[in-house]
Design an enzyme around this catalytic site. Structure first.
Site, PDB file in Angstrom:
ATOM      1  N   THR A 182      -5.881   7.013   7.336  1.00  0.00           N
ATOM      2  CA  THR A 182      -6.426   7.119   5.932  1.00  0.00           C
ATOM      3  C   THR A 182      -6.222   5.735   5.180  1.00  0.00           C
ATOM      4  OG1 THR A 182      -4.294   7.443   4.987  1.00  0.00           O
ATOM      5  CG2 THR A 182      -5.597   9.430   5.694  1.00  0.00           C
ATOM      6  N   THR A 183      -6.122   4.740   6.281  1.00  0.00           N
ATOM      7  CA  THR A 183      -5.923   3.329   5.723  1.00  0.00           C
ATOM      8  C   THR A 183      -6.752   2.521   6.641  1.00  0.00           C
ATOM      9  OG1 THR A 183      -3.975   2.857   6.791  1.00  0.00           O
ATOM     10  CG2 THR A 183      -3.783   3.482   4.586  1.00  0.00           C
ATOM     11  N   HIS A 220       5.914   7.126   5.976  1.00  0.00           N
ATOM     12  CA  HIS A 220       5.569   6.614   4.623  1.00  0.00           C
ATOM     13  C   HIS A 220       4.837   7.698   3.909  1.00  0.00           C
ATOM     14  CE1 HIS A 220       1.744   6.472   6.923  1.00  0.00           C
ATOM     15  NE2 HIS A 220       1.207   6.704   5.857  1.00  0.00           N
ATOM     16  N   HIS A 262       2.233   8.859   0.194  1.00  0.00           N
ATOM     17  CA  HIS A 262       1.311   8.710  -0.567  1.00  0.00           C
ATOM     18  C   HIS A 262       1.666   9.198  -1.987  1.00  0.00           C
ATOM     19  CE1 HIS A 262      -1.273   7.165   2.693  1.00  0.00           C
ATOM     20  NE2 HIS A 262      -0.498   7.946   3.350  1.00  0.00           N
ATOM     21  N   HIS A 321       3.843  11.305   5.594  1.00  0.00           N
ATOM     22  CA  HIS A 321       3.331  10.803   6.983  1.00  0.00           C
ATOM     23  C   HIS A 321       4.163  10.425   7.891  1.00  0.00           C
ATOM     24  CE1 HIS A 321      -1.103  10.852   5.030  1.00  0.00           C
ATOM     25  NE2 HIS A 321      -0.616  12.013   5.227  1.00  0.00           N
ATOM     26  N   HIS A 333       1.015  -1.251  -0.102  1.00  0.00           N
ATOM     27  CA  HIS A 333       0.074   0.047   0.013  1.00  0.00           C
ATOM     28  C   HIS A 333       0.919   1.287   0.001  1.00  0.00           C
ATOM     29  CE1 HIS A 333      -2.940  -3.069   1.145  1.00  0.00           C
ATOM     30  NE2 HIS A 333      -2.331  -3.353   2.089  1.00  0.00           N
TER      31      HIS A 333
END
Ligand SMILES: *[C@@H]1O[C@H](CO)[C@@H](O)[C@H](O)[C@H]1NC(C)=O
Ligand SMILES: *[C@@H]1O[C@H](CO)[C@@H](O)[C@H](O)[C@H]1NC(C)=O
Ligand SMILES: *[C@@H]1O[C@H](CO)[C@@H](O)[C@H](O)[C@H]1NC(C)=O
Ligand SMILES: [Zn+2]
Length: 318
Positions: free
Chosen positions: A220-221, A113, A115, A138, A86
Protein backbone atom coordinates in the site's frame (compact mmCIF):
# COMPACT_ATOMS: atom_id res chain seq x y z
CA UNK A 1 34.54 23.12 -7.47
CA UNK A 2 32.99 23.42 -4.03
CA UNK A 3 30.17 25.40 -5.58
CA UNK A 4 29.34 22.68 -8.08
CA UNK A 5 29.23 20.06 -5.33
CA UNK A 6 26.75 22.21 -3.44
CA UNK A 7 24.73 22.79 -6.62
CA UNK A 8 24.68 19.06 -7.28
CA UNK A 9 23.49 18.37 -3.73
CA UNK A 10 20.71 20.92 -4.00
CA UNK A 11 19.51 19.41 -7.28
CA UNK A 12 19.79 15.92 -5.90
CA UNK A 13 17.86 16.74 -2.72
CA UNK A 14 15.15 18.59 -4.65
CA UNK A 15 14.81 15.74 -7.09
CA UNK A 16 14.65 13.12 -4.37
CA UNK A 17 11.99 15.10 -2.50
CA UNK A 18 9.93 15.48 -5.66
CA UNK A 19 9.95 11.75 -6.34
CA UNK A 20 9.28 10.83 -2.71
CA UNK A 21 5.73 10.09 -1.69
CA UNK A 22 3.43 11.46 0.97
CA UNK A 23 -0.19 11.48 2.04
CA UNK A 24 -0.85 15.22 1.81
CA UNK A 25 -3.39 16.60 -0.59
CA UNK A 26 -2.27 17.76 -4.02
CA UNK A 27 0.70 16.56 -6.03
CA UNK A 28 1.89 13.90 -3.65
CA UNK A 29 -1.32 12.39 -2.30
CA UNK A 30 -1.85 8.65 -2.86
CA UNK A 31 -3.94 9.27 -5.99
CA UNK A 32 -0.91 10.98 -7.57
CA UNK A 33 1.70 8.35 -6.64
CA UNK A 34 1.46 6.86 -10.14
CA UNK A 35 3.08 9.97 -11.60
CA UNK A 36 6.38 9.14 -9.86
CA UNK A 37 5.79 5.40 -9.43
CA UNK A 38 4.12 3.98 -12.58
CA UNK A 39 3.51 0.66 -10.80
CA UNK A 40 1.13 2.51 -8.44
CA UNK A 41 -1.30 3.32 -11.30
CA UNK A 42 -4.50 1.41 -10.50
CA UNK A 43 -5.01 -0.06 -13.97
CA UNK A 44 -8.06 -2.13 -14.86
CA UNK A 45 -7.86 -5.62 -13.31
CA UNK A 46 -4.79 -4.68 -11.29
CA UNK A 47 -4.48 -6.28 -7.84
CA UNK A 48 -4.04 -3.24 -5.64
CA UNK A 49 -4.51 -2.79 -1.90
CA UNK A 50 -6.20 -1.88 0.31
CA UNK A 51 -9.76 -2.91 -0.55
CA UNK A 52 -13.17 -2.57 1.05
CA UNK A 53 -14.49 -5.82 2.52
CA UNK A 54 -18.17 -6.47 1.99
CA UNK A 55 -20.71 -9.20 2.66
CA UNK A 56 -20.71 -12.24 0.45
CA UNK A 57 -17.04 -13.23 0.39
CA UNK A 58 -16.32 -16.82 -0.56
CA UNK A 59 -15.85 -19.32 2.26
CA UNK A 60 -12.76 -21.52 2.04
CA UNK A 61 -13.05 -24.27 4.64
CA UNK A 62 -9.32 -24.99 4.30
CA UNK A 63 -8.35 -21.59 5.73
CA UNK A 64 -7.57 -22.31 9.37
CA UNK A 65 -5.59 -20.20 11.81
CA UNK A 66 -2.05 -19.48 10.58
CA UNK A 67 0.94 -21.08 12.26
CA UNK A 68 2.99 -18.36 13.94
CA UNK A 69 6.42 -19.59 15.04
CA UNK A 70 8.35 -17.62 17.63
CA UNK A 71 5.55 -15.13 18.26
CA UNK A 72 5.02 -16.48 21.80
CA UNK A 73 8.61 -16.14 22.91
CA UNK A 74 10.85 -13.18 23.59
CA UNK A 75 13.48 -12.89 20.85
CA UNK A 76 17.15 -12.28 21.62
CA UNK A 77 18.94 -9.04 20.79
CA UNK A 78 17.35 -5.65 20.16
CA UNK A 79 14.54 -4.55 17.89
CA UNK A 80 14.66 -1.22 16.14
CA UNK A 81 11.84 1.34 15.84
CA UNK A 82 12.22 3.75 12.92
CA UNK A 83 10.26 6.80 11.73
CA UNK A 84 10.58 6.82 7.92
CA UNK A 85 8.30 9.81 7.45
CA UNK A 86 5.43 7.59 6.30
CA UNK A 87 4.94 5.38 9.37
CA UNK A 88 6.77 4.00 12.38
CA UNK A 89 8.34 0.65 11.59
CA UNK A 90 9.44 -1.94 14.15
CA UNK A 91 12.17 -4.17 12.71
CA UNK A 92 11.97 -7.46 14.58
CA UNK A 93 15.07 -9.52 13.75
CA UNK A 94 14.79 -12.89 12.06
CA UNK A 95 13.41 -15.23 14.72
CA UNK A 96 9.74 -15.51 13.67
CA UNK A 97 7.96 -17.42 10.88
CA UNK A 98 4.45 -17.50 9.45
CA UNK A 99 2.93 -20.41 7.51
CA UNK A 100 -0.27 -22.43 7.08
CA UNK A 101 -3.71 -20.89 6.63
CA UNK A 102 -3.46 -21.54 2.89
CA UNK A 103 -0.25 -19.51 2.45
CA UNK A 104 1.93 -20.87 -0.38
CA UNK A 105 5.04 -21.39 1.72
CA UNK A 106 6.82 -20.34 4.87
CA UNK A 107 7.42 -16.64 5.43
CA UNK A 108 9.94 -14.95 7.70
CA UNK A 109 8.74 -11.97 9.73
CA UNK A 110 10.61 -8.75 8.93
CA UNK A 111 8.81 -5.80 10.45
CA UNK A 112 5.53 -4.34 11.57
CA UNK A 113 4.20 -0.84 11.11
CA UNK A 114 1.02 1.16 11.53
CA UNK A 115 -1.48 3.27 9.60
CA UNK A 116 -3.62 5.82 11.44
CA UNK A 117 -5.84 8.86 11.02
CA UNK A 118 -5.96 12.10 12.99
CA UNK A 119 -7.87 13.37 16.01
CA UNK A 120 -10.87 13.79 13.70
CA UNK A 121 -10.50 10.88 11.25
CA UNK A 122 -10.01 7.13 11.32
CA UNK A 123 -7.05 5.75 9.45
CA UNK A 124 -7.20 2.01 8.80
CA UNK A 125 -6.34 1.05 5.20
CA UNK A 126 -8.83 -1.76 4.72
CA UNK A 127 -12.45 -0.95 5.38
CA UNK A 128 -15.40 -3.16 6.34
CA UNK A 129 -18.76 -2.05 4.93
CA UNK A 130 -16.81 1.13 3.93
CA UNK A 131 -16.15 1.89 7.63
CA UNK A 132 -12.59 2.70 8.67
CA UNK A 133 -11.22 1.60 12.00
CA UNK A 134 -9.03 4.11 13.87
CA UNK A 135 -5.78 2.23 13.03
CA UNK A 136 -4.37 -0.78 11.23
CA UNK A 137 -1.20 -2.74 12.05
CA UNK A 138 0.69 -4.58 9.28
CA UNK A 139 3.05 -7.44 10.07
CA UNK A 140 5.20 -7.91 6.97
CA UNK A 141 6.62 -11.35 6.15
CA UNK A 142 8.83 -12.46 3.24
CA UNK A 143 8.89 -15.95 1.66
CA UNK A 144 11.78 -17.62 3.41
CA UNK A 145 13.56 -18.91 0.31
CA UNK A 146 14.48 -15.38 -0.76
CA UNK A 147 17.58 -13.56 0.55
CA UNK A 148 16.07 -10.07 0.41
CA UNK A 149 12.96 -8.03 -0.41
CA UNK A 150 14.18 -7.18 -3.90
CA UNK A 151 14.13 -10.80 -4.96
CA UNK A 152 10.94 -11.64 -3.00
CA UNK A 153 9.15 -8.86 -4.86
CA UNK A 154 9.62 -10.68 -8.18
CA UNK A 155 7.33 -13.45 -6.86
CA UNK A 156 3.57 -12.64 -7.02
CA UNK A 157 3.23 -14.26 -3.58
CA UNK A 158 6.62 -13.16 -2.27
CA UNK A 159 5.16 -11.32 0.73
CA UNK A 160 2.48 -12.20 3.28
CA UNK A 161 1.11 -9.31 5.30
CA UNK A 162 -1.02 -9.81 8.41
CA UNK A 163 -3.38 -6.87 8.89
CA UNK A 164 -4.92 -6.22 12.30
CA UNK A 165 -7.51 -3.49 12.84
CA UNK A 166 -7.04 -1.37 15.94
CA UNK A 167 -10.06 0.10 17.67
CA UNK A 168 -10.21 2.57 20.53
CA UNK A 169 -11.84 2.03 23.93
CA UNK A 170 -11.38 3.32 27.48
CA UNK A 171 -8.82 0.77 28.62
CA UNK A 172 -5.10 1.16 28.14
CA UNK A 173 -3.64 -1.85 26.33
CA UNK A 174 -0.29 -2.32 28.03
CA UNK A 175 0.82 -4.83 25.37
CA UNK A 176 1.44 -1.82 23.13
CA UNK A 177 3.38 0.12 25.78
CA UNK A 178 6.87 -0.92 24.56
CA UNK A 179 6.11 0.58 21.14
CA UNK A 180 4.14 3.62 22.28
CA UNK A 181 6.73 4.56 24.90
CA UNK A 182 9.41 4.47 22.19
CA UNK A 183 7.46 6.85 19.92
CA UNK A 184 8.76 9.82 21.87
CA UNK A 185 12.31 8.88 20.81
CA UNK A 186 11.44 8.96 17.08
CA UNK A 187 9.20 12.00 16.56
CA UNK A 188 10.96 13.01 13.33
CA UNK A 189 11.60 11.37 10.02
CA UNK A 190 14.90 9.49 9.96
CA UNK A 191 15.05 8.82 13.71
CA UNK A 192 15.47 5.34 15.21
CA UNK A 193 15.59 3.83 18.67
CA UNK A 194 16.09 0.39 20.22
CA UNK A 195 13.13 -1.54 21.58
CA UNK A 196 13.59 -4.50 23.89
CA UNK A 197 11.96 -7.55 22.24
CA UNK A 198 8.63 -8.79 23.63
CA UNK A 199 6.26 -11.58 22.59
CA UNK A 200 4.77 -10.33 19.33
CA UNK A 201 1.69 -12.51 19.93
CA UNK A 202 0.65 -9.95 22.57
CA UNK A 203 -0.28 -7.51 19.80
CA UNK A 204 -2.65 -9.94 18.05
CA UNK A 205 -6.38 -10.70 18.55
CA UNK A 206 -5.33 -13.97 20.19
CA UNK A 207 -8.82 -15.30 20.92
CA UNK A 208 -9.91 -14.85 17.30
CA UNK A 209 -6.95 -15.88 15.15
CA UNK A 210 -9.11 -18.23 13.06
CA UNK A 211 -11.32 -15.38 11.84
CA UNK A 212 -9.83 -13.64 8.81
CA UNK A 213 -10.14 -12.72 5.13
CA UNK A 214 -7.62 -13.59 2.42
CA UNK A 215 -6.99 -11.99 -0.94
CA UNK A 216 -4.16 -11.21 -3.35
CA UNK A 217 -3.08 -7.59 -3.48
CA UNK A 218 -0.25 -5.11 -3.35
CA UNK A 219 1.96 -3.08 -1.08
CA UNK A 220 0.00 0.00 0.00
CA UNK A 221 3.08 2.22 -0.34
CA UNK A 222 5.26 2.81 -3.43
CA UNK A 223 6.25 0.87 -5.45
CA UNK A 224 2.78 -0.68 -4.81
CA UNK A 225 4.07 -4.08 -6.03
CA UNK A 226 1.32 -6.68 -6.57
CA UNK A 227 3.11 -9.37 -4.56
CA UNK A 228 1.16 -9.68 -1.32
CA UNK A 229 -0.97 -12.48 0.14
CA UNK A 230 -3.13 -10.46 2.54
CA UNK A 231 -4.59 -11.87 5.76
CA UNK A 232 -7.01 -9.35 7.26
CA UNK A 233 -8.17 -10.31 10.74
CA UNK A 234 -11.84 -9.78 11.46
CA UNK A 235 -11.66 -8.89 15.16
CA UNK A 236 -9.75 -5.71 16.05
CA UNK A 237 -7.39 -5.27 18.97
CA UNK A 238 -8.21 -2.44 21.36
CA UNK A 239 -6.06 0.44 22.55
CA UNK A 240 -7.07 3.48 24.58
CA UNK A 241 -7.90 6.86 23.13
CA UNK A 242 -4.78 8.40 24.66
CA UNK A 243 -2.62 5.64 23.17
CA UNK A 244 -4.18 6.36 19.78
CA UNK A 245 -3.51 10.07 20.18
CA UNK A 246 0.19 9.44 20.65
CA UNK A 247 0.38 8.04 17.11
CA UNK A 248 -1.87 10.75 15.71
CA UNK A 249 -0.33 13.84 17.34
CA UNK A 250 3.27 13.14 18.36
CA UNK A 251 4.88 11.98 15.12
CA UNK A 252 6.06 14.11 12.20
CA UNK A 253 6.62 13.31 8.53
CA UNK A 254 9.42 15.88 8.51
CA UNK A 255 13.03 15.85 9.66
CA UNK A 256 14.09 17.53 12.88
CA UNK A 257 15.52 20.64 11.17
CA UNK A 258 12.45 21.13 8.95
CA UNK A 259 9.21 22.82 9.92
CA UNK A 260 7.02 20.23 11.69
CA UNK A 261 4.33 18.52 9.63
CA UNK A 262 2.28 15.97 11.58
CA UNK A 263 2.39 12.40 10.27
CA UNK A 264 -1.35 11.73 9.98
CA UNK A 265 -3.83 9.95 7.72
CA UNK A 266 -1.10 7.69 6.31
CA UNK A 267 -3.47 5.35 4.51
CA UNK A 268 -3.92 4.67 0.80
CA UNK A 269 -7.40 4.89 -0.78
CA UNK A 270 -9.30 1.62 -1.33
CA UNK A 271 -9.15 -0.08 -4.73
CA UNK A 272 -11.68 -2.11 -6.72
CA UNK A 273 -11.38 -5.87 -6.25
CA UNK A 274 -12.23 -6.37 -9.97
CA UNK A 275 -12.43 -10.11 -10.63
CA UNK A 276 -10.40 -11.05 -7.56
CA UNK A 277 -11.94 -13.48 -5.11
CA UNK A 278 -11.83 -12.56 -1.43
CA UNK A 279 -11.91 -15.64 0.78
CA UNK A 280 -13.30 -16.01 4.27
CA UNK A 281 -11.53 -18.37 6.65
CA UNK A 282 -13.39 -21.40 7.96
CA UNK A 283 -14.36 -19.57 11.16
CA UNK A 284 -14.88 -16.04 9.80
CA UNK A 285 -18.25 -14.74 10.95
CA UNK A 286 -18.89 -11.26 9.64
CA UNK A 287 -18.86 -11.28 5.85
CA UNK A 288 -18.97 -14.81 4.44
CA UNK A 289 -21.82 -15.66 2.09
CA UNK A 290 -22.30 -18.96 3.89
CA UNK A 291 -21.48 -17.94 7.45
CA UNK A 292 -22.61 -20.78 9.65
CA UNK A 293 -22.33 -19.80 13.31
CA UNK A 294 -22.50 -22.72 15.70
CA UNK A 295 -25.89 -21.49 16.90
CA UNK A 296 -27.39 -21.78 13.39
CA UNK A 297 -25.72 -24.54 11.37
CA UNK A 298 -25.60 -24.15 7.58
CA UNK A 299 -28.09 -26.92 6.85
CA UNK A 300 -30.67 -25.08 8.92
CA UNK A 301 -30.02 -21.78 7.17
CA UNK A 302 -30.27 -23.44 3.77
CA UNK A 303 -33.61 -24.99 4.69
CA UNK A 304 -34.88 -21.61 5.92
CA UNK A 305 -33.87 -19.89 2.71
CA UNK A 306 -35.56 -22.60 0.65
CA UNK A 307 -38.74 -22.48 2.71
CA UNK A 308 -40.57 -19.96 0.48
CA UNK A 309 -39.82 -22.15 -2.53
CA UNK A 310 -40.89 -25.31 -0.76
CA UNK A 311 -44.13 -23.61 0.19
CA UNK A 312 -44.75 -22.73 -3.45
CA UNK A 313 -44.17 -19.00 -3.00
CA UNK A 314 -42.43 -18.09 -6.27
CA UNK A 315 -42.68 -14.32 -5.89
CA UNK A 316 -39.23 -13.22 -7.13
CA UNK A 317 -39.13 -10.39 -4.60
CA UNK A 318 -39.08 -12.75 -1.63
C1 LIG B 1 -14.20 5.57 13.53
O1 LIG B 1 -13.93 4.67 14.57
C2 LIG B 1 -14.84 4.77 15.65
C3 LIG B 1 -14.31 3.92 16.81
O2 LIG B 1 -14.21 2.59 16.43
C4 LIG B 1 -16.21 4.33 15.17
O3 LIG B 1 -17.15 4.42 16.23
C5 LIG B 1 -16.63 5.25 14.03
O4 LIG B 1 -17.85 4.78 13.47
C6 LIG B 1 -15.58 5.30 12.93
N1 LIG B 1 -15.93 6.35 12.01
C7 LIG B 1 -15.95 6.18 10.67
C8 LIG B 1 -16.34 7.40 9.87
O5 LIG B 1 -15.68 5.13 10.12
C1 LIG C 1 19.10 -9.70 -3.34
O1 LIG C 1 19.34 -11.05 -3.64
C2 LIG C 1 19.69 -11.28 -5.01
C3 LIG C 1 19.73 -12.80 -5.24
O2 LIG C 1 20.62 -13.43 -4.36
C4 LIG C 1 21.01 -10.58 -5.30
O3 LIG C 1 21.38 -10.80 -6.65
C5 LIG C 1 20.85 -9.10 -5.02
O4 LIG C 1 22.07 -8.43 -5.19
C6 LIG C 1 20.31 -8.83 -3.63
N1 LIG C 1 19.95 -7.44 -3.53
C7 LIG C 1 20.24 -6.69 -2.46
C8 LIG C 1 19.76 -5.29 -2.52
O5 LIG C 1 20.83 -7.13 -1.50
C1 LIG D 1 -11.04 -2.60 25.83
O1 LIG D 1 -9.71 -3.04 25.58
C2 LIG D 1 -9.20 -3.89 26.58
C3 LIG D 1 -7.71 -4.08 26.32
O2 LIG D 1 -7.48 -4.67 25.09
C4 LIG D 1 -9.99 -5.18 26.59
O3 LIG D 1 -9.51 -6.06 27.57
C5 LIG D 1 -11.47 -4.84 26.85
O4 LIG D 1 -12.24 -6.02 26.74
C6 LIG D 1 -11.99 -3.81 25.88
N1 LIG D 1 -13.31 -3.36 26.28
C7 LIG D 1 -14.32 -3.29 25.41
C8 LIG D 1 -15.60 -2.79 25.97
O5 LIG D 1 -14.23 -3.63 24.25
ZN1 LIG E 1 1.21 -0.98 5.74
Amino acid sequence: MRFSVVAFLVIYLTASTASDYCYDEGQCDPYAWGDSYPTCHPLLEAHHSPINLEDGVTRDEALEALELKGFDSVQKGQWRLHNDGHSVILEVGRGMMVSGGGLPGTYITLQLHFHWGSLATNGSEHTIHTQRFPMEMHIVNMKSNYPNLTSAMEDPSGLAVLAVFMDVNYTENTNFTPIIKALSAVPHRGQSTNVKPFALANLLPLDHMGLYYRYHGSLTTPPCSQVVEWTVYEVPVQISRSQYEQFATELFSTEEEEEDVLLQNNFRHVHPTFSRVVYASREAQLLAATACPAAAPCSGLLLLSLLPLLLGNLDPRS
